[in-house]
Design an enzyme around this catalytic site. Structure first.
Site, PDB file in Angstrom:
ATOM      1  CG  ASP A   1      -2.132  -0.944   0.969  1.00  0.00           C
ATOM      2  OD1 ASP A   1      -2.578  -1.058  -0.185  1.00  0.00           O
ATOM      3  OD2 ASP A   1      -2.597  -1.569   1.937  1.00  0.00           O
TER       4      ASP A   1
ATOM      5  CG  ASP B   1      -7.326  -4.033  -1.490  1.00  0.00           C
ATOM      6  OD1 ASP B   1      -7.713  -5.184  -1.767  1.00  0.00           O
ATOM      7  OD2 ASP B   1      -7.725  -3.408  -0.498  1.00  0.00           O
TER       8      ASP B   1
ATOM      9  NE  ARG C   1     -12.530  -0.532   0.540  1.00  0.00           N
ATOM     10  CZ  ARG C   1     -12.941  -0.950   1.737  1.00  0.00           C
ATOM     11  NH1 ARG C   1     -14.217  -0.816   2.080  1.00  0.00           N
ATOM     12  NH2 ARG C   1     -12.096  -1.495   2.588  1.00  0.00           N
TER      13      ARG C   1
ATOM     14  CD1 TRP D   1      -9.941  -2.700  -3.380  1.00  0.00           C
ATOM     15  CD2 TRP D   1      -9.653  -0.569  -3.975  1.00  0.00           C
ATOM     16  NE1 TRP D   1      -9.936  -1.936  -2.233  1.00  0.00           N
ATOM     17  CE2 TRP D   1      -9.747  -0.624  -2.569  1.00  0.00           C
ATOM     18  CE3 TRP D   1      -9.461   0.678  -4.581  1.00  0.00           C
ATOM     19  CZ2 TRP D   1      -9.668   0.504  -1.754  1.00  0.00           C
ATOM     20  CZ3 TRP D   1      -9.385   1.810  -3.781  1.00  0.00           C
ATOM     21  CH2 TRP D   1      -9.487   1.730  -2.389  1.00  0.00           C
TER      22      TRP D   1
END
Length: 372
Positions: A96, A153, A225, A229
């Site tokens: 991330d 993600d 979600r 992504w």
């Protein structure tokens, strides 16, 4: 017109954000979630390596380039400088780093050509590149004993490698990003356009071992979600590379997403394969809307209305049902959900939901900046 609505809403968000900054003391607070209408917890103190710590700076940069304001700029730079402590801590960082430094240092560099921002961005890109597994052709997502774990993600985080490849003219960054994207296409994205959140690989061979439910309802489910992504991540990968398989993947996931929001008022449920009684996730809707608008920018005029109108409808409905534009409270959207089984993360405000809502509004009036 939708542009008039977007500008009117954006102007209220702008004023609200300035009011939030006036309430925040010190200004070096990095918010994550507004509780009872206030940013109380400072993630800069609690966990400087927390994955969402770049979104506040990104929101400030987006608003600053919309309407220049010294307070927005200075606070965004302070946010970026605070993240230097994350470099020093190091052990809490994982894939991330894209979420953390694309909206802060990369955004700053794009706007001001700032040399310190450039080298912070390069540092983050090299940390991400260091997570590449050449046998499996993927970037490992998390730390500890999870060398073979890849989460959906990651498709947003790899945009940091595309940026690095562009500014350095070193093709290795893009090669790693492309290899990762193809691995995700083949293993996370199902034939019907639904997406698995987590795929576990054998880190020695790259063989898929199993999939996990992650932040969704369970194994084989469709966390909304995660879908968002994938939509935005593959659309951005196409924007950077013009490889048609990325656009086709983004469209396939988008079609599955759109088919599942028609019956819920264009506000996505937390998991498209979860119980009917579940809640919603406005952060998934705002993120997906940005992805749909990115697709709309890349397809023919015949295809564009499908994605454009759906994104508009999502942003309007999310705002009407879950928006809070009062200057006297912190946070823009409620109705966000951290994870399906997180009891404390249901119907909350989340900084990344607010960020993507603002980016979506700016996209509607063609005034966003390229952060990703």
């Amino acid at each position: 017109m939708i542009q008039d609505w977007a500008k009117e809403t954006l102007d209220k968000v702008y004023v609200k954000t300035l009011a939030e900054l006036q309430r925040m003391s010190p200004s070096t607070v990095i918010p994550y979630m507004a509780e009872n209408g206030r940013y109380i917890e400072n993630m800069g103190d609690k966990d400087i390596t927390w994955w969402t710590n770049g979104f506040w700076g990104g929101l400030l940069w987006q608003l600053h380039q919309y309407r220049s304001n010294k307070l927005l700029e200075e606070t965004a730079i302070e946010n970026e400088q605070l993240l230097d402590q994350a470099f020093l801590k190091y052990q809490g960082l994982h894939h991330d780093v894209g979420f953390m430094w694309l909206p802060t240092a990369v955004a700053h560099y794009r706007l001001d050509d700032d040399s310190q921002a450039y080298w912070r961005s390069r540092h983050a890109a090299d940390l991400l590149a260091g997570r590449y597994n050449p046998n499996g052709k993927y970037l490992r997502s998390w730390n500890r004993d999870r060398a073979g774990w890849v989460i959906i993600d990651s498709m947003i985080n790899i945009q940091l490698l595309y940026w690095a490849s562009d500014v350095t003219k070193d093709p290795r960054y893009q090669q790693m990003a492309d290899n990762h994207a193809h691995t995700v296409m083949q293993n996370h994205v199902r034939a019907d356009g639904s997406v698995a959140h987590i795929v576990m690989f054998d880190p020695n061979t790259g063989e898929q071992l199993e999939t996990l439910g992650g932040q969704g309802y369970g194994v084989g489910s469709s966390w909304s979600r995660g879908q968002a992504w994938a939509i935005y991540g593959f659309a951005l990968a196409y924007t950077h590379t013009k490889k048609p398989e990325y656009l086709e993947t983004a469209k396939g996931v988008a079609h599955y997403f759109l088919a599942n929001i028609e019956n819920t008022g264009y506000v996505p449920q937390v998991d498209f394969r979860g119980p009917a009684s579940q809640g919603v996730d406005t952060s998934a809707g705002a993120t997906a809307a940005c992805g749909l608008l990115e697709i709309a920018n890349q397809v023919s005029d015949f295809e564009k209305p499908l994605y454009q109108r759906a994104a508009e409808q999502m942003l309007v409905n999310i705002s009407e049902k879950y928006g809070n534009l009062s200057q006297h409270t912190d946070g823009i959207l409620t109705g966000a959900t951290t994870a399906f089984h997180d009891e404390n993360g249901q119907n909350v405000n989340l900084v990344y939901g607010d960020y993507y809502f603002v980016e979506g509004l700016l996209r509607l009036i063609n005034h966003d900046m390229m952060i990703w």
